[in-house]
Design a protein around this motif. Sequence first.
Motif, mmCIF file in Angstrom:
data_model
loop_
_atom_site.group_PDB
_atom_site.id
_atom_site.type_symbol
_atom_site.label_atom_id
_atom_site.label_comp_id
_atom_site.label_asym_id
_atom_site.label_seq_id
_atom_site.Cartn_x
_atom_site.Cartn_y
_atom_site.Cartn_z
ATOM 1 N N GLY A 135 0.816 -1.212 0.000
ATOM 2 C CA GLY A 135 0.000 0.000 0.000
ATOM 3 C C GLY A 135 0.849 1.262 0.000
ATOM 4 N N PHE A 136 1.957 1.236 0.745
ATOM 5 C CA PHE A 136 2.876 2.370 0.798
ATOM 6 C C PHE A 136 3.406 2.691 -0.595
ATOM 7 C CE2 PHE A 136 7.363 3.723 1.123
ATOM 8 C CZ PHE A 136 7.185 4.956 1.722
ATOM 9 N N PHE A 137 3.867 1.656 -1.308
ATOM 10 C CA PHE A 137 4.417 1.887 -2.642
ATOM 11 C C PHE A 137 3.331 2.249 -3.660
ATOM 12 C CE2 PHE A 137 8.013 -0.284 -0.676
ATOM 13 C CZ PHE A 137 9.014 0.611 -1.018
ATOM 14 N N GLN A 138 2.131 1.772 -3.465
ATOM 15 C CA GLN A 138 1.016 2.193 -4.326
ATOM 16 C C GLN A 138 0.712 3.669 -4.107
ATOM 17 O OE1 GLN A 138 -2.019 -0.652 -3.231
ATOM 18 N NE2 GLN A 138 -1.571 -1.942 -5.002
ATOM 19 N N ASP A 139 0.794 4.119 -2.860
ATOM 20 C CA ASP A 139 0.579 5.542 -2.560
ATOM 21 C C ASP A 139 1.649 6.400 -3.228
ATOM 22 O OD1 ASP A 139 -1.592 4.860 -1.020
ATOM 23 O OD2 ASP A 139 -0.561 5.120 0.902
ATOM 24 N N ILE A 140 2.904 5.974 -3.155
ATOM 25 C CA ILE A 140 3.984 6.710 -3.811
ATOM 26 C C ILE A 140 3.755 6.762 -5.315
ATOM 27 C CG2 ILE A 140 6.451 6.633 -4.411
ATOM 28 C CD1 ILE A 140 7.026 5.799 -1.579
ATOM 29 N N TYR A 188 0.573 11.897 -10.416
ATOM 30 C CA TYR A 188 -0.286 13.069 -10.585
ATOM 31 C C TYR A 188 0.269 14.372 -10.025
ATOM 32 C CZ TYR A 188 -3.691 9.598 -11.963
ATOM 33 O OH TYR A 188 -4.329 8.587 -12.619
ATOM 34 N N LEU A 189 1.305 14.300 -9.186
ATOM 35 C CA LEU A 189 1.851 15.498 -8.562
ATOM 36 C C LEU A 189 3.351 15.589 -8.810
ATOM 37 C CD1 LEU A 189 0.018 15.228 -5.117
ATOM 38 C CD2 LEU A 189 -0.637 16.651 -7.069
ATOM 39 N N LEU A 201 8.551 14.770 -1.102
ATOM 40 C CA LEU A 201 7.494 13.759 -1.199
ATOM 41 C C LEU A 201 7.238 13.111 0.163
ATOM 42 C CD1 LEU A 201 5.606 11.703 -2.630
ATOM 43 C CD2 LEU A 201 7.648 10.372 -3.133
ATOM 44 N N ILE A 202 8.301 12.669 0.836
ATOM 45 C CA ILE A 202 8.148 12.020 2.134
ATOM 46 C C ILE A 202 7.586 12.997 3.162
ATOM 47 C CG2 ILE A 202 9.374 10.871 4.033
ATOM 48 C CD1 ILE A 202 9.042 9.176 1.449
ATOM 49 N N HIS A 203 8.057 14.235 3.140
ATOM 50 C CA HIS A 203 7.529 15.257 4.035
ATOM 51 C C HIS A 203 6.037 15.451 3.803
ATOM 52 C CE1 HIS A 203 9.377 18.865 6.293
ATOM 53 N NE2 HIS A 203 9.608 17.752 6.949
ATOM 54 N N PHE A 204 5.639 15.511 2.544
ATOM 55 C CA PHE A 204 4.230 15.662 2.184
ATOM 56 C C PHE A 204 3.407 14.491 2.725
ATOM 57 C CE2 PHE A 204 0.736 14.636 -0.709
ATOM 58 C CZ PHE A 204 0.019 15.818 -0.701
ATOM 59 N N MET A 205 3.931 13.273 2.557
ATOM 60 C CA MET A 205 3.193 12.087 3.001
ATOM 61 C C MET A 205 3.051 12.050 4.529
ATOM 62 S SD MET A 205 4.743 9.228 0.436
ATOM 63 C CE MET A 205 3.772 7.892 1.087
ATOM 64 N N LEU A 206 4.088 12.469 5.232
ATOM 65 C CA LEU A 206 4.062 12.396 6.692
ATOM 66 C C LEU A 206 3.298 13.544 7.334
ATOM 67 C CD1 LEU A 206 7.731 11.291 7.416
ATOM 68 C CD2 LEU A 206 5.654 9.886 7.511
ATOM 69 N N ASN A 207 3.295 14.701 6.696
ATOM 70 C CA ASN A 207 2.737 15.899 7.321
ATOM 71 C C ASN A 207 1.556 16.504 6.586
ATOM 72 O OD1 ASN A 207 4.812 15.919 9.341
ATOM 73 N ND2 ASN A 207 6.201 16.629 7.754
ATOM 74 N N ASP A 208 1.106 15.890 5.491
ATOM 75 C CA ASP A 208 0.003 16.452 4.690
ATOM 76 C C ASP A 208 0.268 17.904 4.318
ATOM 77 O OD1 ASP A 208 -1.478 14.080 4.765
ATOM 78 O OD2 ASP A 208 -2.381 14.630 6.669
ATOM 79 N N LEU A 209 1.490 18.156 3.850
ATOM 80 C CA LEU A 209 1.872 19.519 3.486
ATOM 81 C C LEU A 209 1.111 19.986 2.254
ATOM 82 C CD1 LEU A 209 5.745 19.325 3.880
ATOM 83 C CD2 LEU A 209 4.105 20.357 5.432
ATOM 84 N N PRO A 210 0.759 21.263 2.199
ATOM 85 C CA PRO A 210 0.124 21.788 0.981
ATOM 86 C C PRO A 210 1.147 21.860 -0.147
ATOM 87 C CG PRO A 210 0.540 23.552 2.540
ATOM 88 C CD PRO A 210 0.921 22.270 3.231
ATOM 89 N N LEU A 211 0.699 21.604 -1.344
ATOM 90 C CA LEU A 211 1.579 21.692 -2.515
ATOM 91 C C LEU A 211 1.498 23.072 -3.115
ATOM 92 C CD1 LEU A 211 0.816 18.371 -4.383
ATOM 93 C CD2 LEU A 211 2.934 18.995 -3.242
#
Length: 45
Positions: A8-13, A19-20, A28-38
């Motif tokens: 599931g982790f690799f599917q999310d990546i 798309y982004l 990318l990892i920061h975004f995944m861990l912290n829900d950072l705005p793009l």
Amino acid sequence: MQRGTRKGFFQDILTLTKYLLFDSWQHLIHFMLNDLPLSPATDSS
């Protein structure tokens, strides 16, 4: 914190990178861990 499967982790990546646009793997990892705005992607064409 809820943990998913390794698959599931690799599917999310895959989905995120399909798309982004991220500046780096760290972003990318920061975004995944912290829900950072793009920030909006710039069109380089």
